[in-house]
Motif scaffolding. Structure first.
Motif, short mmCIF file in Angstrom:
data_model
loop_
_atom_site.label_atom_id
_atom_site.label_comp_id
_atom_site.label_asym_id
_atom_site.label_seq_id
_atom_site.Cartn_x
_atom_site.Cartn_y
_atom_site.Cartn_z
N THR A 149 2.13 1.83 -3.56
CA THR A 149 1.13 2.26 -4.49
C THR A 149 0.73 3.85 -4.25
O THR A 149 0.30 4.64 -5.04
CB THR A 149 -0.03 1.46 -4.56
N THR A 150 0.58 4.07 -3.03
CA THR A 150 0.67 5.60 -2.40
C THR A 150 1.50 6.44 -2.74
O THR A 150 1.31 7.64 -3.26
CB THR A 150 0.42 5.51 -0.93
N HIS A 207 0.92 -1.19 -0.11
CA HIS A 207 0.13 0.14 -0.06
C HIS A 207 0.94 1.21 -0.10
O HIS A 207 0.46 2.27 -0.61
CB HIS A 207 -0.85 -0.08 1.32
N ALA A 208 2.09 1.40 0.66
CA ALA A 208 2.82 2.54 0.94
C ALA A 208 3.29 2.62 -0.52
O ALA A 208 3.49 3.61 -0.86
CB ALA A 208 3.86 2.28 1.85
N GLU A 263 1.02 7.08 -6.63
CA GLU A 263 -0.24 8.08 -6.85
C GLU A 263 0.18 9.47 -6.53
O GLU A 263 -0.21 10.30 -7.18
CB GLU A 263 -1.22 7.50 -5.94
N ARG A 264 0.96 9.60 -5.32
CA ARG A 264 1.44 10.89 -4.80
C ARG A 264 2.20 11.67 -6.26
O ARG A 264 2.05 12.66 -6.34
CB ARG A 264 2.22 10.79 -3.60
#
Length: 296
Positions: A271-272, A268-269, A275-276
């Motif tokens: 993919t975040t 998750h970190a 995205e950022r």
């Protein structure tokens, strides 16, 4: 759409609508009093400008609404639809000016004596050129500043009015200076200008139509997206990239591969982070959907 962007679009459009209302009245009266068919047609062009200003205000208000249960991606395409409408109106004006010009040219060639325009029509044409060119520059600068396709389209509608007024000015001046037998210059000039207006309309129409038909973003933009994704540690093999525009925002969907031994929190970190970076590059309103797969 943020409030400052919406206020900027409203301000420039309202200024344009007031100017267009005053101009269409002035040019219509000047066309009737000055016996210029081209000036009367030009006043109809200003009327179309005024109508499209109202459409822009209404559609931009709709496009500024946030996402809801019926519009998961927001309402950005209302702005695209407004751009399409403005382009079609612009194309319609070009066709109208062309047809009216051809009819008058044919009539003159068959011996009909066209009425020589008066000085008031000449003054109205000159004033329209100056005013609408100023309005074009003001509007297009605002449209580029807030990244609004519909405002840029509306700016070109202002310039098309200036261009049609140039045709009227040339025709009226030629007819006045050279005498009644040269009154045919009035419709000839209007016809030539209508072709240029049609070209502008086409150039504005195609991008909005392509967006409504879900065309992908340009190849160079997609390559930039892939480069950003690959710049994140632990990410490999981005594939199944799908892109499109939603108003002034981008929508990006992509599959990426990562180490299958990562925990859910670690994945998750990553993919975040992807995205950022994408939102930093293309704006906070960018829609990003990422599907993760283990490295095979």
């Amino acid at each position: 759409m943020n409030n400052s962007r919406q206020r900027e679009i409203y301000r420039v459009t309202i200024v344009g609508s007031v100017v267009n209302l005053l101009l269409l009245i002035f040019k219509f009266v000047a066309g009737i009093v000055g016996h210029s068919a081209a000036m009367v047609a030009d006043s109809v062009h200003s009327l179309s400008d005024f109508v499209t200003d109202i459409v822009v205000i209404l559609f931009v208000r709709l496009s500024g609404r946030p996402a809801d249960e019926d519009h998961d991606y927001g309402h950005g395409k209302f702005e695209t639809l407004a751009t399409l409408f403005v382009s079609l109106v612009l194309l319609g004006v070009a066709v109208m000016l062309f047809v009216n010009g051809v009819v008058d040219i044919v009539s003159a060639l068959h011996g009909e004596v066209l009425e020589t325009p008066g000085l008031v029509a000449l003054i109205a044409a000159a004033a329209s050129i100056v005013i609408k060119e100023i309005l074009y520059r003001y509007t297009v600068r605002c449209g580029k500043k807030v990244n609004s396709q519909v405002v840029v389209a509306n700016a070109w509608h202002h310039r098309s009015d200036a261009l049609s007024s140039i045709g009227v000015l040339v025709g009226v001046a030629g007819a006045m200076l050279l005498g009644g037998s040269w009154s045919i210059l009035d419709p000839i000039a209007a016809t030539i200008v209508s072709v240029f207006i049609a070209k502008v309309a086409y150039n504005l129409l195609m991008p909005s139509l392509e967006e409504l038909l879900e065309r992908s973003l340009p190849k160079e933009v997609e390559q930039r997206i892939l480069d950003i994704i690959l710049s994140v540690d632990g990410v490999s093999s981005p594939h199944h990239l799908r892109t499109r525009r939603i108003g002034n925002a981008y929508a990006i969907e992509v599959h990426i591969r990562m180490d299958g031994n990562l925990t859910l929190t670690q994945a998750h970190a990553v993919t975040t982070a992807v995205e950022r970076l994408l939102k930093q590059e293309f704006g906070d309103s960018t829609h990003v959907g990422i599907h993760t797969e283990p490295v095979k």
